[in-house]
Design a protein around this motif. Structure first.
Motif, PDB file in Angstrom:
ATOM      1  N   PRO A  86      -3.619   7.156  -2.417  1.00 34.92           N
ATOM      2  CA  PRO A  86      -3.701   6.807  -3.842  1.00 34.92           C
ATOM      3  C   PRO A  86      -4.724   5.707  -4.085  1.00 34.92           C
ATOM      4  CG  PRO A  86      -1.416   6.923  -3.082  1.00 34.92           C
ATOM      5  CD  PRO A  86      -2.276   7.001  -1.864  1.00 34.92           C
ATOM      6  N   VAL A  87      -5.390   5.800  -5.220  1.00 35.38           N
ATOM      7  CA  VAL A  87      -6.412   4.823  -5.573  1.00 35.38           C
ATOM      8  C   VAL A  87      -5.747   3.526  -6.016  1.00 35.38           C
ATOM      9  CG1 VAL A  87      -8.348   4.337  -7.111  1.00 35.38           C
ATOM     10  CG2 VAL A  87      -7.990   6.659  -6.240  1.00 35.38           C
ATOM     11  N   GLY A  88      -6.282   2.402  -5.571  1.00 34.28           N
ATOM     12  CA  GLY A  88      -5.778   1.103  -5.989  1.00 34.28           C
ATOM     13  C   GLY A  88      -4.566   0.612  -5.254  1.00 34.28           C
ATOM     14  N   VAL A  89      -4.130   1.302  -4.229  1.00 34.72           N
ATOM     15  CA  VAL A  89      -2.964   0.881  -3.457  1.00 34.72           C
ATOM     16  C   VAL A  89      -3.417   0.009  -2.291  1.00 34.72           C
ATOM     17  CG1 VAL A  89      -1.027   1.658  -2.047  1.00 34.72           C
ATOM     18  CG2 VAL A  89      -1.662   2.932  -4.092  1.00 34.72           C
ATOM     19  N   PRO A  90      -2.889  -1.210  -2.171  1.00 33.31           N
ATOM     20  CA  PRO A  90      -3.274  -2.058  -1.038  1.00 33.31           C
ATOM     21  C   PRO A  90      -2.965  -1.380   0.286  1.00 33.31           C
ATOM     22  CG  PRO A  90      -2.100  -3.336  -2.701  1.00 33.31           C
ATOM     23  CD  PRO A  90      -1.972  -1.896  -3.092  1.00 33.31           C
ATOM     24  N   VAL A 124       4.869  14.305   2.584  1.00 34.06           N
ATOM     25  CA  VAL A 124       5.382  12.948   2.430  1.00 34.06           C
ATOM     26  C   VAL A 124       4.561  11.996   3.282  1.00 34.06           C
ATOM     27  CG1 VAL A 124       7.370  11.461   2.792  1.00 34.06           C
ATOM     28  CG2 VAL A 124       7.693  13.791   1.958  1.00 34.06           C
ATOM     29  N   MET A 125       4.207  10.864   2.702  1.00 32.36           N
ATOM     30  CA  MET A 125       3.421   9.871   3.430  1.00 32.36           C
ATOM     31  C   MET A 125       4.384   8.871   4.061  1.00 32.36           C
ATOM     32  SD  MET A 125       0.286   9.174   0.808  1.00 32.36           S
ATOM     33  CE  MET A 125       1.396   8.736  -0.504  1.00 32.36           C
ATOM     34  N   MET A 163       3.371  -1.052  12.750  1.00 32.90           N
ATOM     35  CA  MET A 163       2.280  -1.236  13.698  1.00 32.90           C
ATOM     36  C   MET A 163       1.972  -2.716  13.893  1.00 32.90           C
ATOM     37  SD  MET A 163       1.268   1.767  14.735  1.00 32.90           S
ATOM     38  CE  MET A 163      -0.417   1.539  15.283  1.00 32.90           C
ATOM     39  N   ASP A 164       2.849  -3.579  13.367  1.00 33.78           N
ATOM     40  CA  ASP A 164       2.724  -5.030  13.476  1.00 33.78           C
ATOM     41  C   ASP A 164       1.506  -5.556  12.743  1.00 33.78           C
ATOM     42  OD1 ASP A 164       4.145  -7.280  14.415  1.00 33.78           O
ATOM     43  OD2 ASP A 164       2.631  -7.637  15.944  1.00 33.78           O
ATOM     44  N   ARG A 165       1.109  -4.880  11.676  1.00 31.75           N
ATOM     45  CA  ARG A 165       0.000  -5.336  10.839  1.00 31.75           C
ATOM     46  C   ARG A 165       0.563  -6.022   9.600  1.00 31.75           C
ATOM     47  NH1 ARG A 165      -2.955   0.416  10.434  1.00 31.75           N
ATOM     48  NH2 ARG A 165      -0.844   0.839   9.673  1.00 31.75           N
ATOM     49  N   GLU A 166       0.088  -7.197   9.294  1.00 30.49           N
ATOM     50  CA  GLU A 166       0.551  -7.914   8.110  1.00 30.49           C
ATOM     51  C   GLU A 166       0.005  -7.232   6.858  1.00 30.49           C
ATOM     52  OE1 GLU A 166      -0.474 -12.013   8.022  1.00 30.49           O
ATOM     53  OE2 GLU A 166       0.583 -12.409   6.133  1.00 30.49           O
ATOM     54  N   VAL A 167       0.900  -6.788   5.995  1.00 34.82           N
ATOM     55  CA  VAL A 167       0.488  -6.066   4.792  1.00 34.82           C
ATOM     56  C   VAL A 167       0.793  -6.860   3.520  1.00 34.82           C
ATOM     57  CG1 VAL A 167       0.679  -3.805   5.878  1.00 34.82           C
ATOM     58  CG2 VAL A 167       2.682  -4.785   4.750  1.00 34.82           C
ATOM     59  N   ILE A 168       1.772  -7.772   3.577  1.00 36.94           N
ATOM     60  CA  ILE A 168       2.140  -8.592   2.426  1.00 36.94           C
ATOM     61  C   ILE A 168       2.377 -10.018   2.907  1.00 36.94           C
ATOM     62  CG2 ILE A 168       3.775  -8.945   0.528  1.00 36.94           C
ATOM     63  CD1 ILE A 168       4.515  -6.023   0.682  1.00 36.94           C
ATOM     64  N   ARG A 169       1.967 -10.965   2.101  1.00 35.82           N
ATOM     65  CA  ARG A 169       2.286 -12.372   2.382  1.00 35.82           C
ATOM     66  C   ARG A 169       2.899 -12.990   1.134  1.00 35.82           C
ATOM     67  NH1 ARG A 169      -2.186 -16.054   5.075  1.00 35.82           N
ATOM     68  NH2 ARG A 169      -1.692 -14.567   6.738  1.00 35.82           N
ATOM     69  N   LEU A 170       4.027 -13.666   1.330  1.00 34.47           N
ATOM     70  CA  LEU A 170       4.718 -14.368   0.255  1.00 34.47           C
ATOM     71  C   LEU A 170       4.523 -15.865   0.448  1.00 34.47           C
ATOM     72  CD1 LEU A 170       8.095 -12.376   0.326  1.00 34.47           C
ATOM     73  CD2 LEU A 170       5.977 -11.782  -0.868  1.00 34.47           C
ATOM     74  N   GLY A 176      -1.512  -0.336   3.673  1.00 35.79           N
ATOM     75  CA  GLY A 176      -0.201  -0.553   4.255  1.00 35.79           C
ATOM     76  C   GLY A 176       0.951  -0.359   3.298  1.00 35.79           C
ATOM     77  N   LEU A 177       0.669  -0.191   2.003  1.00 36.76           N
ATOM     78  CA  LEU A 177       1.727  -0.022   1.013  1.00 36.76           C
ATOM     79  C   LEU A 177       1.802   1.401   0.481  1.00 36.76           C
ATOM     80  CD1 LEU A 177       1.445  -3.308  -1.106  1.00 36.76           C
ATOM     81  CD2 LEU A 177       2.604  -2.905   1.066  1.00 36.76           C
ATOM     82  N   GLU A 178       1.116   2.337   1.126  1.00 41.09           N
ATOM     83  CA  GLU A 178       1.102   3.721   0.642  1.00 41.09           C
ATOM     84  C   GLU A 178       2.509   4.319   0.587  1.00 41.09           C
ATOM     85  OE1 GLU A 178      -2.811   2.736   2.539  1.00 41.09           O
ATOM     86  OE2 GLU A 178      -0.708   2.594   3.149  1.00 41.09           O
ATOM     87  N   TYR A 179       3.349   3.928   1.529  1.00 42.43           N
ATOM     88  CA  TYR A 179       4.696   4.514   1.569  1.00 42.43           C
ATOM     89  C   TYR A 179       5.519   4.142   0.339  1.00 42.43           C
ATOM     90  CZ  TYR A 179       9.288   5.842   3.319  1.00 42.43           C
ATOM     91  OH  TYR A 179      10.526   6.410   3.464  1.00 42.43           O
ATOM     92  N   LEU A 180       5.229   2.989  -0.251  1.00 43.21           N
ATOM     93  CA  LEU A 180       5.993   2.547  -1.410  1.00 43.21           C
ATOM     94  C   LEU A 180       5.741   3.423  -2.633  1.00 43.21           C
ATOM     95  CD1 LEU A 180       5.650  -1.356  -1.240  1.00 43.21           C
ATOM     96  CD2 LEU A 180       7.528   0.070  -0.424  1.00 43.21           C
ATOM     97  N   THR A 181       4.677   4.218  -2.629  1.00 36.07           N
ATOM     98  CA  THR A 181       4.359   5.024  -3.807  1.00 36.07           C
ATOM     99  C   THR A 181       5.364   6.143  -4.042  1.00 36.07           C
ATOM    100  OG1 THR A 181       2.913   6.486  -2.505  1.00 36.07           O
ATOM    101  CG2 THR A 181       1.907   4.561  -3.544  1.00 36.07           C
TER     102      THR A 181
END
Length: 323
Positions: free
Chosen positions: A96-100, A55-56, A172-179, A102-107
């Motif tokens: 995974p290929v094509g995953v931004p 699990v990632m 880790m306090d890294r910005e991964v998404i901006r709305l 910081g969003l690997e966990y969402l897969t």
């Protein structure tokens, strides 16, 4: 000695015995690795079968913490001591290929919980502050955090229609998404300037949009890709009012059909609903959905929160597209 050669001309080991059986020159201890009865049980991993992929987990800084009864002892990741820890860190086997980033966990999750943090200043004196949220998995482990960013005048003068940038950061306090939400109308009486939101991941790279569709009495949204092509539809009830119950916005294909997921405004309890604008949301989607669309659905959830469930000062929250 029986079973052992007495002269150089006798056959080599092992020696034949009565009945046609052969034995080793030295007895084998029972119960050890040479005993066929001690074969590994079914499912025992002997490096031939590596089992399911690891699990990632969303990475997070290691910090002190307490282990709740019934949980496996281990390091706590982020958060205050005694609190619910974020998902533990572990290096993914394959990215995974094509995953931004910081969003690997969402897969590998099919639902997200979003909890708005209580702002004491806002609760007691009605002064509108920047909304803050915790984004958790189904186990209650924090995987991201989000915070609205704009100025005081915009928040208190424009109310729930206010524009903002929202930064979503990992543990880790890294910005991964901006709305990015511009100032727009929300009523069905202004069909040319309805609500929309841009989702970037990583910041600076647009992955999709959420756009309100005009309808005389139903809140409807289009979930769009990076080129503004419609991929999914989101439809809510005529009155988005959670009177002792949840409010569901159903996720469907772009041509309609049966729901494949939903965004739910969850009932938080009478005191919280009456005296604060603290909200709890749940997002459900297919496990194999494109991770970018999952991120866009997170943006849709925040847009719905501001449109229908945000209370500013003495103003009542909006409950429909024509209110």
């Amino acid at each position: 000695m029986s079973g052992y050669p007495s002269s150089p001309h006798q056959p080599p080991y092992p020696m034949p015995q009565h009945g046609g059986h052969s034995v080793a020159p030295y007895p084998v201890p029972q119960g050890m690795y040479g005993d066929p009865a001690q074969a590994p049980p079914p499912g025992f991993n002997m490096d031939y079968n590596q089992g399911p992929p690891p699990v990632m987990y969303q990475p997070g800084p290691v910090g002190p913490g307490k282990v709740d009864p019934g949980q496996v002892p281990g390091p706590m990741y982020g958060g205050s001591p005694g609190g619910i820890a974020p998902a533990p860190a572990a290096a993914p086997a394959v990215v995974p290929v094509g995953v931004p980033p910081g969003l690997e966990y969402l897969t590998q999750i099919d639902q997200i919980l979003i909890h708005q943090k209580v702002e004491l200043l806002e609760a007691f004196i009605g002064f509108e502050t920047n909304n803050q949220y915790e984004i958790k998995n189904s186990l209650g482990q924090k995987i991201y955090k989000a915070k609205e960013k704009n100025d005081c005048c915009t928040r208190n003068c424009c109310g729930s229609l206010r524009s903002f940038d929202m930064k979503i950061k990992d543990n880790m306090d890294r910005e991964v998404i901006r709305l990015i939400r511009p100032f727009r109308c929300v009523s069905c009486w202004c069909p040319c300037c309805l609500q929309e939101m841009e989702i970037q991941a990583p910041p600076g790279t647009t992955i999709g949009y959420v756009k309100q569709d005009w309808h005389p009495f139903l809140p409807r949204f289009s979930i769009q890709g990076a080129n503004k092509e419609t991929l999914l539809k989101l439809e809510g009830p005529c009155f988005a009012c959670n009177c002792c119950g949840d409010v569901n916005f159903e996720l469907k294909g772009k041509d309609g059909g049966s729901p494949i997921g939903r965004i739910s405004k969850q009932w938080s309890g009478l005191l919280k609903e009456v005296f604060t604008d603290t909200d709890n949301f749940g997002i459900q989607f297919p496990l194999d959905m494109d991770v970018k669309i999952k991120a866009v659905l997170m943006g849709a959830c925040f847009l719905i929160d501001f449109m229908f469930f945000e209370k500013v000062g003495e103003a009542n929250q909006r409950s429909s597209v024509f209110s």
